[in-house]
Design a protein around this motif. Structure first.
Motif, PDB file in Angstrom:
ATOM      1  N   PHE A  97      35.165  41.813  36.441  1.00 50.85           N
ATOM      2  CA  PHE A  97      33.760  41.889  36.001  1.00 50.85           C
ATOM      3  C   PHE A  97      33.539  43.038  35.024  1.00 50.85           C
ATOM      4  CE2 PHE A  97      33.646  40.910  40.617  1.00 50.85           C
ATOM      5  CZ  PHE A  97      33.354  39.569  40.516  1.00 50.85           C
ATOM      6  N   ALA A 132      49.722  36.300  41.589  1.00 47.51           N
ATOM      7  CA  ALA A 132      48.518  35.889  42.306  1.00 47.51           C
ATOM      8  C   ALA A 132      47.283  36.177  41.449  1.00 47.51           C
ATOM      9  CB  ALA A 132      48.407  36.618  43.636  1.00 47.51           C
ATOM     10  N   MET A 170      29.367  43.955  34.401  1.00 50.72           N
ATOM     11  CA  MET A 170      29.485  43.511  35.798  1.00 50.72           C
ATOM     12  C   MET A 170      28.243  42.709  36.180  1.00 50.72           C
ATOM     13  SD  MET A 170      29.853  46.039  38.923  1.00 50.72           S
ATOM     14  CE  MET A 170      30.670  45.602  40.399  1.00 50.72           C
ATOM     15  N   LYS A 171      27.084  43.299  35.962  1.00 45.56           N
ATOM     16  CA  LYS A 171      25.829  42.615  36.290  1.00 45.56           C
ATOM     17  C   LYS A 171      25.654  41.374  35.405  1.00 45.56           C
ATOM     18  CE  LYS A 171      24.386  44.789  39.678  1.00 45.56           C
ATOM     19  NZ  LYS A 171      24.397  46.234  39.741  1.00 45.56           N
ATOM     20  N   PHE A 206      27.286  38.175  36.483  1.00 39.78           N
ATOM     21  CA  PHE A 206      26.636  37.683  37.681  1.00 39.78           C
ATOM     22  C   PHE A 206      25.425  36.832  37.337  1.00 39.78           C
ATOM     23  CE2 PHE A 206      28.897  40.021  40.852  1.00 39.78           C
ATOM     24  CZ  PHE A 206      28.622  39.294  41.995  1.00 39.78           C
ATOM     25  N   GLY A 213      29.631  33.017  57.220  1.00 37.22           N
ATOM     26  CA  GLY A 213      30.716  33.670  56.496  1.00 37.22           C
ATOM     27  C   GLY A 213      31.885  34.051  57.379  1.00 37.22           C
ATOM     28  N   ASN A 214      31.598  34.464  58.594  1.00 37.42           N
ATOM     29  CA  ASN A 214      32.665  34.824  59.530  1.00 37.42           C
ATOM     30  C   ASN A 214      32.075  34.893  60.931  1.00 37.42           C
ATOM     31  OD1 ASN A 214      34.650  35.987  61.121  1.00 37.42           O
ATOM     32  ND2 ASN A 214      35.283  37.455  59.562  1.00 37.42           N
ATOM     33  N   GLY A 251      28.339  29.931  54.545  1.00 39.30           N
ATOM     34  CA  GLY A 251      28.303  31.321  54.111  1.00 39.30           C
ATOM     35  C   GLY A 251      27.754  31.595  52.734  1.00 39.30           C
ATOM     36  N   LYS A 285      36.307  34.348  39.101  1.00 39.22           N
ATOM     37  CA  LYS A 285      35.722  35.565  39.644  1.00 39.22           C
ATOM     38  C   LYS A 285      36.771  36.433  40.332  1.00 39.22           C
ATOM     39  CE  LYS A 285      32.322  35.702  42.812  1.00 39.22           C
ATOM     40  NZ  LYS A 285      31.177  35.088  43.447  1.00 39.22           N
ATOM     41  N   VAL A 286      37.612  35.833  41.161  1.00 40.35           N
ATOM     42  CA  VAL A 286      38.607  36.658  41.834  1.00 40.35           C
ATOM     43  C   VAL A 286      39.844  36.803  40.964  1.00 40.35           C
ATOM     44  CG1 VAL A 286      37.863  36.167  44.156  1.00 40.35           C
ATOM     45  CG2 VAL A 286      39.544  34.700  43.104  1.00 40.35           C
ATOM     46  N   GLY A 287      39.871  36.070  39.874  1.00 35.38           N
ATOM     47  CA  GLY A 287      40.982  36.219  38.944  1.00 35.38           C
ATOM     48  C   GLY A 287      42.285  35.687  39.505  1.00 35.38           C
ATOM     49  N   GLY A 288      42.222  34.866  40.500  1.00 35.55           N
ATOM     50  CA  GLY A 288      43.463  34.341  41.069  1.00 35.55           C
ATOM     51  C   GLY A 288      43.174  33.361  42.172  1.00 35.55           C
ATOM     52  N   ASN A 289      44.191  33.068  42.930  1.00 40.72           N
ATOM     53  CA  ASN A 289      43.978  32.047  43.947  1.00 40.72           C
ATOM     54  C   ASN A 289      44.628  32.393  45.272  1.00 40.72           C
ATOM     55  OD1 ASN A 289      46.468  31.893  42.938  1.00 40.72           O
ATOM     56  ND2 ASN A 289      46.398  29.756  42.313  1.00 40.72           N
ATOM     57  N   VAL A 290      44.668  33.654  45.596  1.00 36.26           N
ATOM     58  CA  VAL A 290      45.264  34.014  46.879  1.00 36.26           C
ATOM     59  C   VAL A 290      44.194  33.980  47.946  1.00 36.26           C
ATOM     60  CG1 VAL A 290      46.027  35.997  48.222  1.00 36.26           C
ATOM     61  CG2 VAL A 290      47.285  35.299  46.215  1.00 36.26           C
TER      62      VAL A 290
END
Ligand SMILES: Nc1ncnc2c1ncn2[C@@H]1O[C@H](COP(=O)(O)OP(=O)(O)OP(=O)(O)O)[C@@H](O)[C@H]1O
Ligand SMILES: [Mg+2]
Lengths: 509, 321
Positions: A17, A55, B1-2, B5, B196-197, B263, B316-321
């Motif tokens: 971000f 990853a 960052m904002k 979003f 969510g959990n 969630g 968003k997470v830049g990956g898939n783990v």
């Protein structure tokens, strides 16, 4: 150890971000060396590892494997090159068995049919387990295992692939001394076989003991690369966190009896199959430590005490009155605080922001008007904790699932500190937390105890146990086997009692 | 960052606006008329009401497949009561009260099974789907019961303030209520947490059972309201009145970014999703797409929406783990 370089990572940049977390980071791993990667919480260690293993995608930079540039896009690429990784947040799949997890994607097949040869797979897994004497069964379902055992599965998964480079991101965070020492032996023998290892850990003695070289990251930048001869603990810590903390405390300590009245008394607590007739007392203002190996039943006792699990028999008194824990809700209202051992599974809600997570246990003290929560108070509370615990990034809206492991742990602990606690139970409170922050947390625990809070500390980190506890109980196979209350105690005392080396002596209680 | 979003936050509204512009351009005569717009809103109002309640269950990671048949039951109960009370106003009030009670009972039943026996929500509500339909059929003898009186009843679905019919206002009020609960109250916070959990929520002192129960009751309650509104709109009570609405609700929610894994998701998103579905249907009608093909188009849109969502998250997470 040869000077041949197996992995070279050059000028890696990575932003999330728009916030850059890695700045031109370099890392060089020689063939057959144990290379430690160090840095405080949020320094970017795990991110770097995830880029190496494909990853995450890097923004810029290059990765060379045995001198050839490679693009890492997936775990398959890793396996093909001969790289394996033990991830910090454990990538084991709960719904599968231990064997299925270990050989995921590499299952032995029945001839050419493509069908999985389960019998053979279980056999292979069991041989591996037996070789290292881990307390596991190949056919166990992972979801029935404690977090420490899951970590062992994750380790086996990494070991089973016969890689030339093994990356370990905090492999010992949930392990007790015995399992950890097995892991160290494994690492030593891998080193002899010329396997390279990247080792990440916040337990510094481990790092000093194991590593041939180390790279320190600071705020996502390279801060130092040290050869074995150049490693001096004080300087390492200084480079890592910018201040000096004394981490040598905790090898031994002299205890004296606290003679105050018992504030918490547990008598004959039993949960069948987990622990039996557990009795102990904690005095007001005392920090009681619980030592033991994985599976000794410490976590289970704490969960029952807190009301998260049911027990069959036994009684609990708090300040002279009987207390029956029926649910966490009731216990929290009563004045309990509880930091669970399994951070990811039980500690926080990954999708929610830091401020929502911190507020979760505290809506009874956050102001509400006509059912409407004051979001200002929510955020204020969170900001106070961010300051107190030095959480990074200091952004209350940051999704906790995306924070670094150590910072997540600070969130889990932080939410209790705004409350008026009577009893605080912390289970592996510093798992994944850096030296500087560990020190802070110890101070916080001591402060709470000084204020009269009953603190119960479960820890597999012997140094921590000795350093923080006023008194230590050791559990083995579901029973309390030893009390260390007076005189000089050492880490070895705890280890002996925990593994049952010493003549069996039961503590009357 | 904002920045990134908010881009994500508003992408749905932008797509919706784009869609409206496209429709206006290709059907300038028939689409942007007060009449048509008010019609579209009228048609999505029921889905909007339903999704305002169903979202509670979806946020928990559950799903309510009984919405449609519960609507039917609610409609039948309302109309039967009115008819049995000689089409009096008293009958209307009694009918509505009874239908709402049926809704609460149905929700409690779902909640009970999900909590006590850990039966997956889709199984429980799949079973009650046919149970509710069965009860309605018995009650009506599988006939359509018309109900053209009294005004108090017919106005619910057909009355107007300004250019818009009442159901649109109902939708707005109920959606606002949902918004308030989900965003401002402790209950709302707890729902997102449990979704969510669940285990972490329990350890944090949240009564997961209570939250589950309340969510299922809210979902069924809005289904009952939807049934009453639909009965009034169509001026009849019929067992199969609500058939198809369950999938429409899920479609709206999914397009609106509500995660079926629980969630995450917002009521604003879900309402936008409902509008999208409504406009899509309207657009296809205006362009004379045969109704036989409409299901196909809807399915494709769902897949695209979900794929888009997953792609955005992966980014968003830049990956898939
Ligand atoms: N998927 C993600 N999305 C957004 N930010 C992320 C993501 N992963 C990591 N970060 C951020 O990148 C920074 C570095 O995190 P990283 O997990 O690499 O730290 P670390 O050195 O492994 O710390 P720790 O010792 O606590 O495990 C942190 O500020 C973290 O919040
Ligand atoms: Mg990390």
């Amino acid at each position: 150890m040869s000077q041949e370089i197996i992995l070279e990572v050059k000028d890696i940049n990575k932003s999330f971000f728009g916030v850059q977390v890695l700045h031109k980071v370099n890392l060089e791993v020689r063939k057959g060396e144990v290379h430690a990667l160090m840095g405080e919480n949020g320094a970017g260690k795990s991110t770097l590892i995830k880029i190496i293993t494909g990853a995450y995608t890097k923004d810029e930079g290059k990765i060379f494997w045995k001198g050839k540039e490679v693009e890492m896009n997936s775990l398959k690429d890793c396996q093909a090159l001969g790289m394996a990784c033990i991830y910090q947040e454990l990538s084991v799949i709960p719904a599968l068995s231990v064997a299925q997890n270990i050989y995921l994607g590499r299952e032995p097949k029945r001839g050419k049919t493509g069908l999985i040869h389960y019998k053979k797979m279980n056999q292979m897994a069991q041989e591996l387990i037996d070789k290292y004497e881990f307390p596991l069964k190949a056919t166990d379902m992972v979801d029935s295992l404690s977090i420490g055992l899951r970590q062992l599965v994750e380790i086996l998964k990494g070991l089973s692939s016969n890689s030339q480079l093994l990356i370990m991101d905090e492999p010992t965070a949930s392990l007790s001394a015995k399992e950890a020492s097995i892991l160290f032996q494994i690492i030593d023998s891998l080193r002899k076989q010329e396997v390279s290892i990247i080792y990440i850990s916040h337990r510094l003695e481990e790092v000093y003991r194991l590593s041939d070289r180390l790279t320190i990251l600071r705020d996502g930048r390279n801060a130092a690369v040290l050869e074995r001869e150049e490693i001096r603990p004080k300087e390492v810590i200084q480079t890592m966190i910018g201040k000096v903390v004394d981490e040598s405390a905790g090898s031994k300590k002299t205890l004296t009896q606290n003679t105050k009245e018992a504030a918490l008394k547990v008598e004959g607590l039993t949960r069948k199959g987990f622990f039996e007739k557990v009795s102990f007392e904690v005095r007001r203002g005392e920090i009681l430590g619980f030592g033991g190996l994985i599976g000794a039943g410490r976590t289970e006792v704490m969960r029952c005490l807190y009301g998260a699990d049911k027990y069959q028999s036994g009684k609990i008194w708090i300040e002279g009155k009987e207390y029956i824990p029926t649910s966490p809700k009731k216990s929290i209202a009563f004045g309990f605080g509880f930091v669970p051992e399994d951070r990811r599974g039980q500690g926080f809600i990954p999708l929610l922001s830091m401020n929502r997570n911190m507020a979760l246990t505290n809506y009874d003290i956050i102001k509400q008007m006509a059912f409407s929560i004051s979001s200002k108070e929510e955020v204020d509370m969170c900001e106070k904790m961010i300051k107190k615990m030095d959480i990074r990034p200091a952004d209350p809206q940051k999704q906790v699932g995306l924070m670094s492991g150590g910072n997540q742990q600070k969130v889990v602990i932080g939410k209790w500190l705004v409350r008026n606690l009577k009893i605080l139970i912390v289970d592996e409170p510093t798992a994944g937390i850096d030296v500087g922050a560990k020190d802070e947390i110890y101070h916080i625990l001591e402060e709470l105890a000084a204020k009269g809070v009953v603190v119960i500390l479960v820890s597999s980190d012997l140094q921590e146990l000795v350093r923080v506890s006023h008194r230590i109980l050791v559990m083995r196979k579901g029973k309390i086997v030893k009390e260390l209350a007076e005189g000089t105690i050492t880490q070895a005392d705890i280890l002996e009692a925990a593994s049952g080396i010493e003549s069996q002596e039961e503590v009357a209680g | 960052m904002k920045k990134k979003f908010s881009m994500e936050k508003y992408s749905r509204i932008l797509i919706l606006l784009l869609f409206i512009i496209v429709l206006t351009i290709i059907r300038p005569k028939s689409f942007p008329t007060v009449n048509n717009i008010s019609n579209v809103l009228w048609s999505i109002s029921v889905v909007g009401i339903l999704v305002s309640g169903s979202i509670f269950v979806m946020l928990l990671g559950g799903i309510d497949l009984s919405v449609g048949s519960l609507m039917g039951l609610s409609a039948v109960v309302t109309v039967l009561t009115i008819r049995n009370n000689n089409y009096s106003n008293k009958g209307v009030i009694l009918g509505i009260a009874l239908a709402l009670l049926v809704g609460i009972a149905a929700g409690a039943l779902h909640g009970f099974f999900v909590i006590t026996f850990h039966v997956p929500a889709f199984l429980v509500t799949f079973a009650t789907q046919s149970i509710f339909l069965g009860i309605s059929m018995v009650l009506t003898n599988n006939k359509i019961l018309s109900c053209l009186e009294p005004k108090l009843f017919t106005n619910i679905g057909l009355g107007r303030i300004g250019p818009f019919t009442f159901p649109i206002y109902f939708m707005i009020i109920i959606a606002l209520f949902s918004f308030f609960v989900l965003n401002k109250t402790v209950l709302g916070r707890h729902i997102y947490a449990v979704g969510g959990n669940q285990e972490a929520s329990r350890i944090s002192g949240i009564s997961v059972k209570k939250i589950t129960m309340i969510s299922y009751i809210i979902s069924s309650l809005t289904a009952a309201v939807g049934g009453i509104v639909l009965a009034s709109m169509t001026q009849q009570g019929m067992a199969s009145t609500g058939v198809g609405y369950d999938t429409e609700v899920i479609t709206a929610a999914v397009i609106g970014g509500v995660s079926l894994a629980g969630g995450s998701g917002t009521i604003q998103g879900a309402i936008i999703g409902a509008m999208f579905v409504g406009l899509l249907k309207n657009g296809m009608n205006l362009m004379n797409v045969p109704s036989t093909n409409q299901g196909l188009v809807k399915g494709l849109v769902i897949i695209c929406a979900v794929a888009l969502d997953i792609m955005q998250k992966k980014e968003k997470v830049g990956g898939n783990v």
